[in-house]
Motif scaffolding. Structure first.
Motif, PDB file in Angstrom:
ATOM      1  N   VAL A  28     -18.609  21.681  28.863  1.00  0.00           N
ATOM      2  CA  VAL A  28     -19.357  20.448  28.577  1.00  0.00           C
ATOM      3  C   VAL A  28     -18.366  19.318  28.396  1.00  0.00           C
ATOM      4  O   VAL A  28     -17.324  19.481  27.746  1.00  0.00           O
ATOM      5  N   GLY A  29     -18.699  18.152  28.954  1.00  0.00           N
ATOM      6  CA  GLY A  29     -17.846  16.983  28.802  1.00  0.00           C
ATOM      7  C   GLY A  29     -18.640  15.779  28.320  1.00  0.00           C
ATOM      8  O   GLY A  29     -19.687  15.449  28.893  1.00  0.00           O
TER       9      GLY A  29
ATOM     10  N   LEU B  61     -27.661  16.069  19.502  1.00  0.00           N
ATOM     11  CA  LEU B  61     -28.912  16.011  20.236  1.00  0.00           C
ATOM     12  C   LEU B  61     -29.009  17.162  21.247  1.00  0.00           C
ATOM     13  O   LEU B  61     -30.091  17.750  21.436  1.00  0.00           O
ATOM     14  N   ILE B  62     -27.900  17.504  21.881  1.00  0.00           N
ATOM     15  CA  ILE B  62     -27.893  18.603  22.851  1.00  0.00           C
ATOM     16  C   ILE B  62     -28.166  19.921  22.140  1.00  0.00           C
ATOM     17  O   ILE B  62     -28.947  20.758  22.634  1.00  0.00           O
ATOM     18  N   VAL B  63     -27.542  20.109  20.987  1.00  0.00           N
ATOM     19  CA  VAL B  63     -27.732  21.348  20.238  1.00  0.00           C
ATOM     20  C   VAL B  63     -29.188  21.497  19.807  1.00  0.00           C
ATOM     21  O   VAL B  63     -29.785  22.590  19.909  1.00  0.00           O
TER      22      VAL B  63
ATOM     23  N   ARG C  24     -36.506  19.442  27.090  1.00  0.00           N
ATOM     24  CA  ARG C  24     -36.008  18.521  26.071  1.00  0.00           C
ATOM     25  C   ARG C  24     -34.598  18.026  26.402  1.00  0.00           C
ATOM     26  O   ARG C  24     -34.130  17.067  25.799  1.00  0.00           O
ATOM     27  N   LEU C  25     -33.980  18.666  27.383  1.00  0.00           N
ATOM     28  CA  LEU C  25     -32.668  18.186  27.837  1.00  0.00           C
ATOM     29  C   LEU C  25     -32.793  17.022  28.815  1.00  0.00           C
ATOM     30  O   LEU C  25     -31.835  16.269  29.008  1.00  0.00           O
ATOM     31  N   ARG C  26     -33.979  16.864  29.442  1.00  0.00           N
ATOM     32  CA  ARG C  26     -34.134  15.889  30.526  1.00  0.00           C
ATOM     33  C   ARG C  26     -33.734  14.470  30.098  1.00  0.00           C
ATOM     34  O   ARG C  26     -32.977  13.805  30.828  1.00  0.00           O
TER      35      ARG C  26
ATOM     36  N   ALA D 299     -28.902  29.190  25.956  1.00  0.00           N
ATOM     37  CA  ALA D 299     -28.096  30.007  25.040  1.00  0.00           C
ATOM     38  C   ALA D 299     -26.610  29.810  25.326  1.00  0.00           C
ATOM     39  O   ALA D 299     -25.796  29.704  24.389  1.00  0.00           O
ATOM     40  N   ILE D 300     -26.254  29.746  26.567  1.00  0.00           N
ATOM     41  CA  ILE D 300     -24.849  29.511  26.930  1.00  0.00           C
ATOM     42  C   ILE D 300     -24.404  28.137  26.445  1.00  0.00           C
ATOM     43  O   ILE D 300     -23.290  27.982  25.912  1.00  0.00           O
ATOM     44  N   LEU D 301     -25.270  27.152  26.588  1.00  0.00           N
ATOM     45  CA  LEU D 301     -24.933  25.791  26.151  1.00  0.00           C
ATOM     46  C   LEU D 301     -24.666  25.761  24.651  1.00  0.00           C
ATOM     47  O   LEU D 301     -23.705  25.108  24.184  1.00  0.00           O
TER      48      LEU D 301
END
Length: 260
Positions: free
Chosen positions: A245-246, A126-128, A138-140, A179-181
């Motif tokens: 990321v955790g 979902l994060i990707v 969309r991350l909210r 982009a970093i994520l």
């Protein structure tokens, strides 16, 4: 022998004169007391004491033994070898908070996302998808709220997580952070804190691996996230200190932060 009457008178007169002289001499000469032999001898180096004027015997001073200079006992060493804390020898030596024989929690490295639990795989997916869309809003819904809100900064702030991420990005829309994520989640991951309350799946695995042990392919993978200058700074710092990321085993997005 015959003596004339005048001679007898002269002899008697001489005897009388001698008797008078002897008696006069005995009366004039001072009378000295007699001393015993033991009283006449003094020990070698001993000075005779003068008698006190009031007739009392003066006190005898006790003979003091010759002693060397006063020596104080040496204190216990302030620093003892093979001990972390300096304490006097009477006290028990201090020990480290963590026992030497305490087993370390194993760290497991993975490159196949299929090895992670299904809730972890689902949250990562979902994060990707949200990051690849280019819309940070969309991350909210994935960042949570209240007690389950994702940590996005090591410094407390009153801003929401999306607003904080936008402020960290080099652009106003937060595209750089997205982009970093994506790059971070494209690397291998590590499973830490197994069996503890801090059990977590962490990206990238560089966060838990010594940079000095990286292989050439691993260095290439790291340089997809950071620059060569960043890598040099990290080696000097001693560890990876960029974004990570955790995700917990139950699928909660715990953090997305930068720094050690």
């Amino acid at each position: 022998m015959q003596t004339s009457p005048d001679g007898k008178t002269l002899f008697r007169s001489s005897l009388i004169v001698l008797s008078v002289l002897f008696t006069t001499t005995a009366l004039v000469a001072p009378v000295r007391p007699a001393f015993a032999l033991s009283e006449l001898k003094n020990e070698q180096g001993q000075v005779p004491q003068k008698p006190a004027e009031d007739g009392q015997t003066p006190p005898v001073e006790e003979e003091q033994e010759e002693t060397g200079p006063l020596e104080l006992p040496l204190p216990d060493p302030l620093i003892r070898r093979n001990q972390a804390v300096t304490e006097p020898s009477d006290d028990a030596p201090a020990t480290d908070d963590k026992a030497d024989d305490e087993p370390e929690v194993p760290v497991e490295f993975f490159s196949d996302i299929a090895k992670a639990p299904e809730p972890v795989r689902r949250m990562r997916e979902l994060i990707v998808e949200a990051a690849a869309s280019g819309d940070i809003e969309r991350l909210r819904p994935l960042l949570g709220k209240g007690m389950t809100e994702t940590q996005v900064s090591i410094v407390e702030t009153d801003e929401g997580p999306v607003e904080t991420l936008k402020g960290q990005s080099g652009d106003e829309e937060g595209i750089e952070v997205l982009a970093i994520l994506l790059d971070v989640l494209a690397t291998g991951f590590v499973y830490v804190g197994k069996g503890t309350a801090d059990e977590m799946y962490v990206w990238p695995y560089f966060a838990e691996k010594s940079l000095a042990t990286l292989t050439p392919p691993e260095k290439v993978e790291l340089l997809r996230i950071v620059t060569a200058g960043d890598f040099a700074d990290m080696k000097e710092f001693g560890s990876y200190n960029f974004y990570r990321v955790g995700i917990t085993p139950d699928g909660q997005w715990k953090f997305f932060v930068t720094g050690d």
